[in-house]
Design an enzyme around this catalytic site. Sequence first.
Site, PDB file in Angstrom:
ATOM      1  N   ASN A  83     -18.791 -34.919   2.532  1.00 55.65           N
ATOM      2  CA  ASN A  83     -19.771 -34.687   3.587  1.00 55.65           C
ATOM      3  C   ASN A  83     -21.177 -35.107   3.125  1.00 55.65           C
ATOM      4  O   ASN A  83     -21.301 -35.906   2.213  1.00 55.65           O
ATOM      5  CB  ASN A  83     -19.733 -33.219   4.050  1.00 55.65           C
ATOM      6  CG  ASN A  83     -19.925 -33.096   5.554  1.00 55.65           C
ATOM      7  OD1 ASN A  83     -20.861 -33.642   6.125  1.00 55.65           O
ATOM      8  ND2 ASN A  83     -19.011 -32.378   6.193  1.00 55.65           N
ATOM      9  N   HIS A 109     -20.138 -38.468   1.300  1.00 60.46           N
ATOM     10  CA  HIS A 109     -18.832 -38.639   0.629  1.00 60.46           C
ATOM     11  C   HIS A 109     -18.913 -39.313  -0.745  1.00 60.46           C
ATOM     12  O   HIS A 109     -18.088 -40.162  -1.082  1.00 60.46           O
ATOM     13  CB  HIS A 109     -17.881 -39.438   1.517  1.00 60.46           C
ATOM     14  CG  HIS A 109     -17.478 -38.736   2.781  1.00 60.46           C
ATOM     15  ND1 HIS A 109     -17.394 -37.365   2.889  1.00 60.46           N
ATOM     16  CD2 HIS A 109     -17.117 -39.224   4.007  1.00 60.46           C
ATOM     17  CE1 HIS A 109     -17.003 -37.044   4.130  1.00 60.46           C
ATOM     18  NE2 HIS A 109     -16.833 -38.144   4.813  1.00 60.46           N
ATOM     19  N   HIS A 178      -9.505 -37.149   3.321  1.00 61.54           N
ATOM     20  CA  HIS A 178     -10.060 -37.591   4.605  1.00 61.54           C
ATOM     21  C   HIS A 178      -8.996 -38.290   5.458  1.00 61.54           C
ATOM     22  O   HIS A 178      -9.262 -39.345   6.028  1.00 61.54           O
ATOM     23  CB  HIS A 178     -11.248 -38.524   4.344  1.00 61.54           C
ATOM     24  CG  HIS A 178     -12.279 -38.513   5.432  1.00 61.54           C
ATOM     25  ND1 HIS A 178     -11.952 -38.659   6.761  1.00 61.54           N
ATOM     26  CD2 HIS A 178     -13.630 -38.355   5.386  1.00 61.54           C
ATOM     27  CE1 HIS A 178     -13.054 -38.625   7.485  1.00 61.54           C
ATOM     28  NE2 HIS A 178     -14.097 -38.428   6.667  1.00 61.54           N
ATOM     29  N   ASP A 245     -17.822 -33.228  15.146  1.00 62.55           N
ATOM     30  CA  ASP A 245     -18.037 -33.650  13.765  1.00 62.55           C
ATOM     31  C   ASP A 245     -18.825 -32.515  13.125  1.00 62.55           C
ATOM     32  O   ASP A 245     -19.994 -32.656  12.768  1.00 62.55           O
ATOM     33  CB  ASP A 245     -18.805 -34.980  13.699  1.00 62.55           C
ATOM     34  CG  ASP A 245     -18.807 -35.565  12.280  1.00 62.55           C
ATOM     35  OD1 ASP A 245     -18.184 -34.953  11.384  1.00 62.55           O
ATOM     36  OD2 ASP A 245     -19.441 -36.610  12.064  1.00 62.55           O
ATOM     37  N   GLN A 281     -14.143 -29.215   8.041  1.00 60.97           N
ATOM     38  CA  GLN A 281     -14.852 -30.137   8.923  1.00 60.97           C
ATOM     39  C   GLN A 281     -13.849 -30.648   9.950  1.00 60.97           C
ATOM     40  O   GLN A 281     -12.821 -31.229   9.599  1.00 60.97           O
ATOM     41  CB  GLN A 281     -15.422 -31.317   8.126  1.00 60.97           C
ATOM     42  CG  GLN A 281     -16.262 -32.287   8.949  1.00 60.97           C
ATOM     43  CD  GLN A 281     -17.717 -31.862   9.079  1.00 60.97           C
ATOM     44  OE1 GLN A 281     -18.149 -30.887   8.475  1.00 60.97           O
ATOM     45  NE2 GLN A 281     -18.485 -32.597   9.879  1.00 60.97           N
ATOM     46  N   GLU A 309     -10.854 -31.579   7.510  1.00 60.73           N
ATOM     47  CA  GLU A 309     -11.170 -31.742   6.089  1.00 60.73           C
ATOM     48  C   GLU A 309     -11.617 -30.405   5.493  1.00 60.73           C
ATOM     49  O   GLU A 309     -12.713 -29.936   5.777  1.00 60.73           O
ATOM     50  CB  GLU A 309     -12.293 -32.769   5.926  1.00 60.73           C
ATOM     51  CG  GLU A 309     -12.047 -34.113   6.593  1.00 60.73           C
ATOM     52  CD  GLU A 309     -13.372 -34.811   6.873  1.00 60.73           C
ATOM     53  OE1 GLU A 309     -14.126 -35.053   5.909  1.00 60.73           O
ATOM     54  OE2 GLU A 309     -13.662 -35.086   8.046  1.00 60.73           O
TER      55      GLU A 309
END
Length: 344
Positions: A83, A109, A178, A245, A281, A309
Amino acid sequence: MTEVRREVFGQMPREEGEGVVEKFVLKSDSVKVEILSLGCIITTLETKGRNGEFSDVVLGFDTLEGYTRKHPFFGAVVGRVANRIANGRFTVDGNEYQLFLNNGPNSLHGGARGFDKVLWSSQVLPNGVCFFRLSPDGEEGYPGDLKVWVTYTLSGGELAINYRAQTSKTTPISLTNHAYFNLAGQGSGDIYDHEISIEADSYLPVDDTKIPTGEVAAVEGTGFDLRQPVELGKHLQKFHLDGFDHSFCLQQTRARRLAARARHPPSGRSMEVHTTQPGIQFYTGNNLDGSLKGKGDVAYAKHSAFCLETQSWPDAVNKPHFPSTLLRPGQEYDHTTWLVFSAA
């Protein structure tokens, strides 16, 4: 019983440091998963539907070339920090660190060449595979030599992903996978007919660069209340949402617990996400736009997959009231996420 096979998937291009990329195939009676030594990437995950037919439910590419080009982290382990970190900047023990900015004003990330873009060494286990790498002090701007182990094990319909790490200097760390899922089968269109639920009473509102504002907001009475299953398409319409998101705050315990559930009623496929992590997430593939062609030359359009995630809260290194992401020398980072597939 789980069958484990290793084979060569391809050769890294010279500018990426060459090296052989291996593929590991884990197979039980109800799930088959294929994972690369590049970025610990899940390239294929086949699971049964109600009628016993297998479908590949993750987005990705047929060849190594797809994964060595720019793509939105399909199936990869991302790190050191999953993130966003605001302005790519943080201070630890009085030292300020500046990371590469690869997402507007922020670092996302792990930066320019995060854990998703490097080769990992591998060891075959009776029911899975363990990947290892040493992320050197200063890599992508992060402090400390960081030893990282990512272990995938398959048992029946359950795929476990364990993340462990040890560091020589205090460093932030938050690891996740991911994978982009479509339980109807990758390439089969949008995910509006999926039912989603997330076991979270609160979520993290974000600013226009997707950095949490610092508020921990109750989901009650909002479009973020996913405690009961919602049909995704109808829910997005009802609350005039362009997609999700966002990070959802899980119960603060280190024990395994259910975090989220996704179900595709037409095929009967469902997936439960259990974890020891403090957050999850939920991302609905808002940035997919049909320009990327994946497996079978299918164009991946907006909302054609979702990600769940499991991770720490975004930008926690800059928010003292968030659960800490700092790992200190002598400590061990150790988290597990379980993906449980079934059909009914």
